[in-house]
Every structure is written in structure tokens, then in C-alpha cells.
Enzyme design. Structure first.
Site, PDB file in Angstrom:
ATOM      1  N   LYS A 129       0.847  -1.195   0.000  1.00 61.06           N
ATOM      2  CA  LYS A 129       0.000   0.000   0.000  1.00 61.06           C
ATOM      3  C   LYS A 129       0.882   1.244   0.000  1.00 61.06           C
ATOM      4  CE  LYS A 129      -4.022  -2.153   0.410  1.00 61.06           C
ATOM      5  NZ  LYS A 129      -3.564  -3.459  -0.075  1.00 61.06           N
ATOM      6  N   ASP A 130       0.334   2.311  -0.533  1.00 56.44           N
ATOM      7  CA  ASP A 130       1.056   3.560  -0.731  1.00 56.44           C
ATOM      8  C   ASP A 130       1.519   4.182   0.582  1.00 56.44           C
ATOM      9  OD1 ASP A 130       1.999   5.983  -1.806  1.00 56.44           O
ATOM     10  OD2 ASP A 130       0.441   5.981  -3.323  1.00 56.44           O
ATOM     11  N   ARG A 131       2.678   4.832   0.532  1.00 55.74           N
ATOM     12  CA  ARG A 131       3.177   5.559   1.701  1.00 55.74           C
ATOM     13  C   ARG A 131       2.418   6.866   1.908  1.00 55.74           C
ATOM     14  NH1 ARG A 131       9.462   7.662   2.561  1.00 55.74           N
ATOM     15  NH2 ARG A 131       9.077   8.765   4.515  1.00 55.74           N
TER      16      ARG A 131
END
Length: 416
Positions: free
Chosen positions: A82-84
Site C-alpha cells: 500500500k502507498d506511503r
């Protein structure tokens, strides 16, 4: 090259001008909630936690949890990265004996909540993700323009299913280039690019520039910041073994495979863009196409069949009913090749890149890629949108696993 310049080479499907704007101005503007496979809650050998995070990428936070819980990071299972730069919710599994230690872990911008017992979660153990995204700094006509774009795309069958810029590196767009070098067995060249490529202005860029110019491993270990943990792992392993090949194979498997996947993704995007450029339909199959079965809006990428002159009318009927979708190539050693005009496009891309499918089999075993097919169009489920005063446009939708919300937004924003 930043990702906007990189993505400018890929064609839009819709012709209506975009709404512009900015995403991810604040982490709360981009919320991702994972929908897991129900089967992860079967069994009692692992404890399942809901992980909420921001300002962390998945692999980094997994390693930090493992460090603080005094366990091996490989014993923590998760379904996808998942995106930071977002607020994300996803499920992780840990061995039942570590449950109490994990419950005691406290990390800034991270919350862990025990939800159930179950099984070890492997990559891919999810149905997809639900998104709530704010696009800021848009004009007053953003709502009407969005409606026009979506109407146009519905007539064309959906949104183009490009791999998003996260696949290639947001700040240094090099993952696919590293992957190409690895595919050709040039581990030293891949290491030089991974460690030394720099854009200027990013933390650690001066150390990268020094390595690019002189290739001094000891100096790099002195200068590379600690947060560049995979770069430092590569350098330490090379110093121990004297082999860049062994150094790459010491990286966590999900990280190691990112580079090959990025190159496959680049080639897929190239195929999709060229098909748009040549005016070939994405929503009606051509003779020679490979189509993927769809059920309830979810693609079953292992269920494919070839389009022939005999079945083409039937296949296009199933596509119009949402029961199938035209696919593009994820090049690999056992990928099912298209024929006819689609096959010609695939062959041209392989020829331009001087590739054969067999080369994907010659990689070290953990990195070998069989390839497959991927749908050319996205049809976001439950898509709703509206204008929120003093914020911008708010979008909500569900996407099956492996599909990028940023590719949906790219077609609406047209910012790169």
C-alpha cells in the site's frame, strides 16, 4: 525524469480536457481500505491484525513491526503493498505465539488492531481495495467536466488499465530500467542504476551521485542514509560476497521482484498506449485477441480464451454483457500470445526491446516470471463523485486487486 514526464508517453483514451488538480496533498486525501479474501480467517495458527498506517510503505512498516516484536519479518504475511502517501488499511498475519508481542508494538503513524485468528496471508490474498480520494485545486467546472469524461469512457468501455506510476518509482523512475538490466543478467549495471540514479534535491542524492561517479562501496556505506535500507542491504551483501548477483538475491522477495514486474508493466503500458494510438478498440475484440473472463466485475486472469473468426460475435456479446474483457500482454516465459493484429503489436514490442519470452525463464529462480494476461480496461465498481466546497472533487470506488486508482484519476485529471 519524473513520473509526469515518463507517463506523458502513454495516450489518454478520452478526448475531453481533464480537471487538473492535485492528489495526496494530505495523507487523509487518499484513503485505501483492503477487502481481503474471506479464506484468510480460516484456521487458528496465525493472528490477524488490521494495520492502519500513513507515511510508511508496507514493506518498511512490516520490517519495523518485526524488529520491535522480536520476530522475523518473513513471518509476517500481507496481501499487497500500500502507498506511503496515504491512509491505508490492510490485514497482516503473524504466528500465534507472537500475538501479544505484536499487540504491544507502538509505532508513530501506525495502528495495529487484532481482529481474528486465521491463516498466513500471502501476496494476492485480497479481492481488491476501496478508495476515497480528494482531488484539490480544481476549477468550478470540475464536476461537469468529470461527468463528461466518465460518460465518454463508458461509451468506450471503461478506463485504460495502465499500471500506475508507483510501479516505476515516484521520485526516481528507474524500476523498469533496473528490471531490464536484471533480465539481461547485467547485475552490476542494475546495481549501479539502483544505487546511483539521482534526480537532484532528494535526500540521499549526493551519496547516490558519488556512487554513480566512482562506484566506491565503502564510501557509499558511509554516506547512504539509514532510511535507504534496501540500498544499504545491497551494499553490505556485495561487500560480503563480491557478487552483485548474490547481493540482489539477498533482498526481500517482494522488493527483488518489483524490478522485473516494473519492466513487464512498462511493456504492458506501451502495448495499451499503442493500441489506443492505432485506433484499435479496447472494448471489442479483434480476431487473434485473448480475452479474460469477468464475473461480478472481477477479472479471472487465469481463465482466458482466444478470439477466432468463428467465435468473435459470441465473444463480443459477452464483452458487452460485462462477462469478458480484452487483454494485453504481461510478457513472460509461459504467456499466452495473441495472434492477428494484436499479435503483431506484441511482436513489434518484443522486437523493439530485443526480447524473447524465454529470457524471462533464465532469471534466478525466485525472479523468473511466467507472465500472463491483463485486462485493457478498468470498470470501477460503485463509482461516485461530487464537489466538496473548500476541498475539491471527492471520488469513491472499488477496484479489483492489481489495478491502480491513480490510473483512474489520470484519465480524469489529465495532469501527465
Amino acid at each position: 525524469m519524473d513520473y509526469r514526464e515518463f507517463f506523458s508517453r502513454f495516450r489518454y483514451l478520452s478526448e475531453t480536457p481533464g480537471i487538473g488538480g492535485r492528489i495526496k496533498v494530505q495523507p487523509e486525501d487518499f484513503v485505501v481500505v483492503e477487502d481481503p479474501l474471506p479464506s484468510i480467517f480460516e484456521g487458528r495458527k496465525h493472528a490477524i491484525f488490521l494495520l492502519k498506517k500513513q507515511n510508511w510503505d508496507t514493506m518498511s512498516v512490516i520490517k519495523e513491526i518485526a524488529k520491535r516484536a522480536e520476530m522475523r519479518y518473513r513471518d509476517i504475511g500481507f496481501a499487497g503493498t500500500k502507498d506511503r502517501h496515504a491512509v491505508t488499511f490492510q490485514y497482516i498475519s503473524v504466528p500465534i505465539k507472537t500475538k501479544e508481542r505484536v499487540e504491544g508494538v507502538q509505532i508513530r503513524d501506525v495502528e495495529l488492531r487484532f481482529v481474528s485468528y486465521g491463516r498466513f496471508i500471502k501476496l494476492g490474498h485480497l479481492l481488491g481495495n476501496r478508495f476515497r480520494i480528494i482531488v484539490r485545486d480544481v476549477g468550478e467546472d470540475a464536476f461537469e467536466r468529470t461527468r463528461t469524461i466518465i460518460r465518454e469512457l463508458r461509451q468506450k468501455g471503461g478506463f485504460p488499465n495502465y499500471f500506475g506510476h508507483q510501479r516505476f518509482g515516484e521520485k526516481r523512475v528507474t524500476n523498469h530500467l533496473v528490471g531490464k538490466l536484471l533480465l539481461w543478467g547485467d547485475f552490476e549495471g542494475a546495481a549501479r542504476l539502483f544505487l546511483g540514479a539521482h534526480e537532484g534535491g532528494l535526500e540521499g542524492d549526493e551519496a547516490r551521485r558519488h556512487f554513480w561517479e566512482i562506484g566506491d562501496v565503502d564510501k557509499a556505506l558511509e554516506e547512504f542514509p539509514n532510511f535507504l535500507r534496501y540500498e544499504r542491504t545491497l551494499l553490505h551483501r556485495y561487500k560480503e560476497t563480491g557478487s552483485w548477483r548474490r547481493a540482489f538475491l539477498s533482498l526481500p522477495l517482494p522488493i527483488m521482484r518489483i524490478f522485473i514486474h516494473a519492466y513487464q508493466s512498462y511493456l504492458f503500458n506501451h502495448y495499451l498506449s499503442r493500441r489506443i494510438e492505432e485506433g484499435l478498440s479496447l472494448n471489442r475484440a479483434l480476431v487473434g485477441d485473448i480475452v479474460v473472463q469477468m464475473k461480478g466485475g472481477i477479472p479471472y486472469r487465469d481463465r482466458t480464451y482466444r478470439v477466432t473468426e468463428t467465435n468473435i460475435n459470441f465473444v463480443n456479446g459477452t464483452i458487452q454483457k460485462g462477462q469478458a474483457v480484452v487483454s494485453g500482454p504481461l510478457f513472460g516465459f509461459s504467456m499466452r500470445r495473441a495472434k492477428g493484429i494484436p499479435g503483431r503489436l506484441e511482436g513489434e514490442i518484443l522486437e523493439e526491446e530485443n526480447l524473447s519470452l524465454e529470457i524471462f525463464k533464465k532469471l534466478p529462480k525466485p525472479m523468473a516470471e511466467p507472465g500472463g494476461r491483463r485486462e485493457l480496461l478498468i470498470r470501477p465498481l460503485g463509482l461516485t463523485y461530487g464537489y466538496v466546497p473548500e476541498m475539491g472533487m471527492c471520488f469513491r470506488f472499488f477496484l479489483p486487486k492489481g489495478i491502480y486508482a491513480t490510473s483512474v484519476l489520470r484519465e480524469i485529471m489529465k495532469d501527465h
